[in-house]
Design a protein around this motif. Sequence first.
Motif, short mmCIF file in Angstrom:
data_model
loop_
_atom_site.label_atom_id
_atom_site.label_comp_id
_atom_site.label_asym_id
_atom_site.label_seq_id
_atom_site.Cartn_x
_atom_site.Cartn_y
_atom_site.Cartn_z
N TRP A 144 -16.60 26.02 -7.28
CA TRP A 144 -15.25 26.12 -7.45
C TRP A 144 -14.45 26.29 -6.68
O TRP A 144 -13.00 26.29 -5.69
CB TRP A 144 -14.64 25.46 -8.43
CG TRP A 144 -14.90 26.39 -10.13
CD1 TRP A 144 -14.02 27.26 -10.35
CD2 TRP A 144 -16.19 26.95 -10.34
NE1 TRP A 144 -14.26 28.25 -11.46
CE2 TRP A 144 -16.13 27.71 -10.92
CE3 TRP A 144 -17.31 26.14 -11.36
CZ2 TRP A 144 -16.43 28.77 -12.58
CZ3 TRP A 144 -17.95 26.56 -12.22
CH2 TRP A 144 -17.85 28.05 -13.21
N GLU A 145 -14.42 28.28 -6.58
CA GLU A 145 -13.55 28.93 -6.41
C GLU A 145 -13.79 29.36 -4.48
O GLU A 145 -13.84 28.82 -3.69
CB GLU A 145 -13.83 30.20 -6.44
CG GLU A 145 -12.59 30.22 -8.02
CD GLU A 145 -12.97 31.66 -8.26
OE1 GLU A 145 -13.06 32.45 -7.03
OE2 GLU A 145 -12.71 31.97 -9.40
N ALA A 147 -15.13 26.25 -2.88
CA ALA A 147 -15.11 25.22 -2.77
C ALA A 147 -13.72 24.90 -2.08
O ALA A 147 -13.55 24.67 -1.16
CB ALA A 147 -14.89 23.36 -3.46
N ALA A 148 -12.89 25.34 -3.04
CA ALA A 148 -11.39 25.60 -2.78
C ALA A 148 -11.38 26.57 -1.02
O ALA A 148 -10.35 25.96 -0.59
CB ALA A 148 -10.33 25.86 -3.44
N LYS A 149 -11.56 27.74 -1.19
CA LYS A 149 -11.43 28.76 -0.16
C LYS A 149 -11.85 28.60 1.25
O LYS A 149 -11.23 28.10 2.35
CB LYS A 149 -12.45 29.93 -0.59
CG LYS A 149 -12.66 31.16 1.07
CD LYS A 149 -13.11 31.99 0.09
CE LYS A 149 -13.11 33.14 1.53
NZ LYS A 149 -14.18 34.75 1.37
N LYS A 151 -12.74 24.84 1.83
CA LYS A 151 -12.05 23.69 1.89
C LYS A 151 -12.76 22.21 2.14
O LYS A 151 -12.81 21.60 2.56
CB LYS A 151 -10.91 23.20 2.94
CG LYS A 151 -9.08 23.89 2.86
CD LYS A 151 -8.38 23.60 4.23
CE LYS A 151 -7.39 24.44 4.48
NZ LYS A 151 -7.10 26.00 3.50
N ASP A 154 -11.90 18.69 -2.47
CA ASP A 154 -10.41 18.81 -3.47
C ASP A 154 -10.69 18.57 -5.48
O ASP A 154 -10.18 17.12 -4.93
CB ASP A 154 -9.21 17.99 -3.27
CG ASP A 154 -7.99 18.77 -3.30
OD1 ASP A 154 -7.60 18.62 -4.29
OD2 ASP A 154 -7.40 19.18 -2.36
N GLU A 156 -8.34 18.82 -7.67
CA GLU A 156 -6.77 18.43 -7.61
C GLU A 156 -6.30 16.80 -7.21
O GLU A 156 -5.60 16.11 -8.43
CB GLU A 156 -5.86 19.65 -7.58
CG GLU A 156 -6.71 20.84 -8.55
CD GLU A 156 -6.06 20.04 -10.24
OE1 GLU A 156 -5.10 19.06 -10.43
OE2 GLU A 156 -6.99 20.75 -11.10
N GLY A 276 -15.54 22.21 -12.69
CA GLY A 276 -16.10 21.84 -10.84
C GLY A 276 -17.45 20.95 -10.83
O GLY A 276 -16.51 19.69 -11.41
#
Length: 423
Positions: A144-145, A147-149, A151, A154, A156, A276
Amino acid sequence: MLQVSYIRDNRELVLERLAVKNFKQPELVDEIIQLDDTRRSTQTKLDNTSAEANAAAKQIGELMRTGKKDEAESIKAKTGTWKEDIKQYNEQLTGVEAALYEKLVLLPNLPHSSVPKGLTPEDNEVVLEKGDKPALPDGALPHWELAAKYKLIDFELGVKVTGAGFPVYTGKGAKLQRALINFFIDEAEKAGYSEVGVPLMVNEASGFGTSQLPDKEGQMYFVNEDNFYLIPTAEVPITNLYRDVILKGEDLPIKNCGHTPCFRREAGSYGAHVRGLNRLHQFDKVEIVQVAHPDSSYEILEQMSAHVQGLLQKLGLPYRVLRLCGGDMGFGSALTYDMETWSAAQQRWLEVSSVSNFETFQSNRLKLRFRNAEGKTQLAHTLNGSALALPRIVATLLENNQTEKGIKVPEALVPYTKFGWID
């Protein structure tokens, strides 16, 4: 659904196998047998009375033709009683058949003799484990981190659009998702499966046919106005393609595959292990389904398990195969193998596939039969498996392949992604 004749002829074995599955209502077995006794005796009374009435009708006709009107009228006077008895027996038969049916649908499938006893996932049997668990660099991140790093996903934004458990895939994350789907479908076709595109909503008869209903009703999304259910797996519509069908024995096995989104309420799921991609309400999956001859279904189950393992090997993921214990099996399954991949960042196994043989449990509900070598109709065996479910595959691919310069894409996927790195 189990066959009444089998329950009658194998009462002790049925009770023994239900105990392996930790079934809490064994008294239903005797109730089913007693109801079937009532059904049989009522059917006999109905048949005998109908035979008497039919014989009398022929006799009356013959007497009338030979001029014996008085004798004919005497017999005719009795027909009113027969008609009333036939009506009563028909009503009784309809009632007892309905009661018998209501009891039958509550019985789960009987587990195969190889299924281990047990109550929880901890009691499942590890059949094999393959692949080396990767050693991640310092500062390795969970998916999940990652995926954010990079991009890729998403979470949220998914909450904003719908709610928790409905992620939005972006950029290379969306491309990776599509690449996996195409890779899984291509591999299934190489293995002899024919791709089908099926509806994402099914009616109640379809849900019942594959034993999602009434067992999993609370886990399925329901469209009230139309009485449709969003599918929890492509197994449901694909298998129901053969509801009320009599197949040719020489055409077995029939092999289909299909990609669909899947929808599951996952009621009661919470905690760190659902973070996640670990547990979602909507996710994509490629399903493989076979309709098989009973004599070969367990050989086919092993072939389906090997197919899924081959996918994991080509993706370079360490995995293990579990034979599920009685208490962790699905309602309709006779034998289930779960495949789990190792999540290096989370340091735990994640289920990515279940492959199951339902024997005749689904086909009895579906009225799915084939003509055997003697020309007689016989219930087929049905099997299905995830090949594969995407979320946890994506999770383990991201986590296990992370490096200091980015995430390396498995070689098998590069022709589909058109890129070898996520950075």
